[in-house]
Design a protein around this motif. Sequence first.
Motif, short mmCIF file in Angstrom:
data_model
loop_
_atom_site.label_atom_id
_atom_site.label_comp_id
_atom_site.label_asym_id
_atom_site.label_seq_id
_atom_site.Cartn_x
_atom_site.Cartn_y
_atom_site.Cartn_z
N GLU B 16 1.01 1.68 5.75
CA GLU B 16 0.32 0.94 4.94
C GLU B 16 -0.48 0.04 5.86
O GLU B 16 -1.29 -0.96 5.34
CB GLU B 16 1.41 0.16 4.34
CG GLU B 16 2.28 0.82 3.31
CD GLU B 16 1.53 1.57 1.92
OE1 GLU B 16 0.66 0.65 1.48
OE2 GLU B 16 1.68 2.66 1.64
N ARG B 141 -1.61 -9.09 0.38
CA ARG B 141 -0.73 -7.95 0.39
C ARG B 141 0.57 -7.94 0.88
O ARG B 141 0.70 -8.61 1.97
CB ARG B 141 -1.71 -6.76 0.91
CG ARG B 141 -3.03 -6.47 0.47
CD ARG B 141 -3.95 -5.87 1.71
NE ARG B 141 -3.43 -4.55 2.29
CZ ARG B 141 -3.51 -4.40 3.54
NH1 ARG B 141 -4.06 -5.05 4.43
NH2 ARG B 141 -3.10 -3.01 4.00
N ILE B 143 4.35 -5.66 1.58
CA ILE B 143 5.18 -4.40 1.70
C ILE B 143 6.46 -4.99 1.65
O ILE B 143 6.96 -5.81 2.05
CB ILE B 143 5.06 -3.62 2.95
CG1 ILE B 143 3.68 -3.22 3.03
CG2 ILE B 143 5.64 -2.44 2.82
CD1 ILE B 143 3.47 -2.98 4.58
N THR B 183 1.86 -4.82 -2.55
CA THR B 183 1.31 -3.35 -2.83
C THR B 183 2.05 -2.42 -2.75
O THR B 183 1.89 -1.17 -3.62
CB THR B 183 0.19 -3.48 -1.84
OG1 THR B 183 0.91 -3.83 -0.61
CG2 THR B 183 -1.04 -4.24 -2.02
N ALA B 184 3.27 -2.24 -2.33
CA ALA B 184 4.06 -1.08 -2.12
C ALA B 184 5.49 -1.49 -1.83
O ALA B 184 5.85 -2.53 -1.35
CB ALA B 184 3.85 -0.26 -0.93
N VAL B 191 8.27 5.68 -2.41
CA VAL B 191 7.34 4.55 -2.47
C VAL B 191 6.89 4.43 -3.70
O VAL B 191 6.33 5.23 -4.46
CB VAL B 191 6.00 4.92 -1.54
CG1 VAL B 191 5.09 3.73 -1.52
CG2 VAL B 191 6.50 5.14 0.00
N ARG B 193 4.45 1.67 -6.25
CA ARG B 193 3.28 0.76 -6.21
C ARG B 193 3.01 0.16 -7.33
O ARG B 193 3.89 0.23 -8.35
CB ARG B 193 2.14 1.72 -5.54
CG ARG B 193 1.92 2.46 -4.35
CD ARG B 193 0.59 2.95 -3.91
NE ARG B 193 0.88 3.63 -2.73
CZ ARG B 193 0.59 3.24 -1.64
NH1 ARG B 193 0.69 1.96 -1.36
NH2 ARG B 193 1.09 3.83 -0.44
N PHE B 194 2.03 -0.71 -7.51
CA PHE B 194 1.92 -1.37 -8.95
C PHE B 194 0.74 -1.01 -9.46
O PHE B 194 -0.33 -1.08 -9.03
CB PHE B 194 2.02 -2.98 -8.53
CG PHE B 194 3.31 -3.28 -8.00
CD1 PHE B 194 4.43 -3.66 -8.89
CD2 PHE B 194 3.48 -2.97 -6.67
CE1 PHE B 194 5.41 -4.08 -8.52
CE2 PHE B 194 4.82 -3.52 -6.05
CZ PHE B 194 5.97 -3.68 -7.13
N ASP B 195 0.66 -0.88 -10.77
CA ASP B 195 -0.53 -0.62 -11.69
C ASP B 195 -1.57 -1.59 -11.55
O ASP B 195 -1.23 -2.79 -11.78
CB ASP B 195 -0.27 -0.34 -13.03
CG ASP B 195 -1.28 0.32 -13.88
OD1 ASP B 195 -1.56 1.58 -13.95
OD2 ASP B 195 -1.96 -0.70 -14.40
N ASN B 196 -2.78 -1.39 -11.37
CA ASN B 196 -3.94 -2.40 -11.28
C ASN B 196 -4.15 -3.00 -12.53
O ASN B 196 -4.21 -4.34 -12.53
CB ASN B 196 -5.52 -1.66 -10.93
CG ASN B 196 -5.36 -1.29 -9.59
OD1 ASN B 196 -4.93 -2.05 -8.88
ND2 ASN B 196 -6.25 -0.51 -9.23
N MET B 201 5.50 -1.90 -11.75
CA MET B 201 5.88 -0.72 -10.84
C MET B 201 5.52 0.48 -11.35
O MET B 201 6.13 0.96 -12.33
CB MET B 201 7.11 -1.24 -10.00
CG MET B 201 7.58 -0.48 -9.01
SD MET B 201 9.41 -0.65 -8.47
CE MET B 201 9.27 -2.49 -8.17
N ALA B 204 4.71 6.29 -6.73
CA ALA B 204 3.71 6.94 -6.14
C ALA B 204 4.05 8.20 -5.31
O ALA B 204 3.56 9.12 -5.49
CB ALA B 204 3.02 5.83 -5.15
#
Lengths: 325, 253
Positions: B16, B141, B143, B183-184, B191, B193-196, B201, B204
Amino acid sequence: MGTGAEKLMALDEAIKKYVKDGCHLSIGGFTLNRNPMAAVYEIIRQRKKRLHCYAHSNGTGIDELIGAGCVSRLDIAYGGNGKAAPTCIRFRAAVQQGKIQIEDYSNYHMSLRFHAGAMGLPFIVTRSGMGTDIVNRWGYSREMRSKDPKIPCKKLEIIDNPFEDWCGASKVVLLPAINPDVTIIHVQKADKFGTCRIEGLTFCDADQVKAAKNVIITCEEIVDTEELRKKPEYNQIPFIHVSAVVHVPFGAYPSACYNYYDYDPQYLNQVSKFAKDDTLYNDYLDRFVYGAKSHQGFLDMMGTDRLANLKADKKTGYAVDLDRR
Amino acid sequence: MDYTLREMMAIMAAREIHDGDIVFCGTGISMVAAMAAKHISAPQSIIFFETGAIDSKLEEIPMAVSDSRVMYGAASNGGLLDAFATMQNRITGDHVIGILGAAQVDKYGNLNSTCIGDYSNPRTRFSGSGGACDVASFVPRCIIFMQHEKRKFPVKVDYLTSPGYLDGPKGRENAGLMPGGPTAVITNMGVMRFDNTTKEMYLAGYYPGITPRKILDNMEFSVDISKATEVPPPTTKELNILREKCDPQRLLL
């Protein structure tokens, strides 16, 4: 605050003179580095009570003070101490059992609060923490705050940016200043008047010193004033802030002191083991703290071989290849 | 080549990190991940610590962010005020990627590292924020390292220590926080992630041998698994660097 007089003092005398029951205290260092451990153990030996402590992340020192029952209130950001204690064990037990009152902040919050105290401001601004429970949940109640003139009436406050959206900030957090009665830090070098040279990371020590009404410096070496004044740009603390100077080699042990010695993983692991059980921990205090009588007595118990093993390498400032499991 | 889940997590986090990132590092596995990124794919990344050390040499693994090992060979050894200002200041802060861990994370990436149970009378007390709340407040960002267990992925965190997206898409803005958020989320199973748009969450990727179903079974809330694919395992090169260069004393792996 101090004058230009010589301030050399014995450790027990300095603690007796400046650390009173119920006083507000901050100690320097960070988790397992440069905690003023000789002073911490002396506070415990003198059985100081009801201290209100302020800490960003003073793991090694604060956990022993809590474990020995010296602390009743604590403003803190982080009660952890590296691998040996991801959460400080006596701290955890004291909070869970309601033995201490606690107010949570972040590391930046606590550092800024010391900085505000050092600058003589009532509060200071940050953009950290909005929307969190650090803002929403208070450890000290409004009632408790209103009754005690030594603590601010609010934990913190959020206001709209009075400069509208200047710098893109709609809101800011205001944090109240801290002015401890006493700050104690351990440094590598000081002169007899209290001018200090810290090697490596300074953490928040200089602000903690400048914010405090009285300051005790413990140091590895007492250095000639002329020597320190050859490179004044390397000195972070001028003598005017300092009340007492105490010469204590290995004064941060069992935490580390950059360029002098490493932390003692064996000791920290051992304390963590004892700290999990009240009886074992009390036995530990009896033997290693009360039983040692003085920091030199404690170091003698550890033995010269063990301390020599922690000696910092000249190039790196730590003990290379030390067994840290 | 055989690998442990901890190694997998470290490699996933390292992937990442982009070249040129300033990596905010906590203790433990996050340090190994940051070191791995520097040795594998992001040689120009810069590791820094909340204690004030920036671009440390790290010839040995530090056991805490105050360890003297972070001081050796650093570009500068400042203090906490310097470190947090670096993140609060947008000029440098926008280049920082944070690596955080926690006891709980919710679907908006809000973290709890303070307590389980009621704050005024907690069942279990943890270390508290440290610098985590500050990092999560400031940097664009983040992690997050987590172990995949139901109690660690609750619908609501017991105490919100570090802000993710708070209550959704406008959460940070309404609270007055800077843009940003996680971001992750890297776990021992996969892993997330987050929807834009929704800031929720989703899954992914999942590790070889793990199914999306198993991951859902280890969470209190449910996430979208429709976009999930199997993650390629660590390569021999990645594993060798991790073991030989990052943690040869096997202190953290």
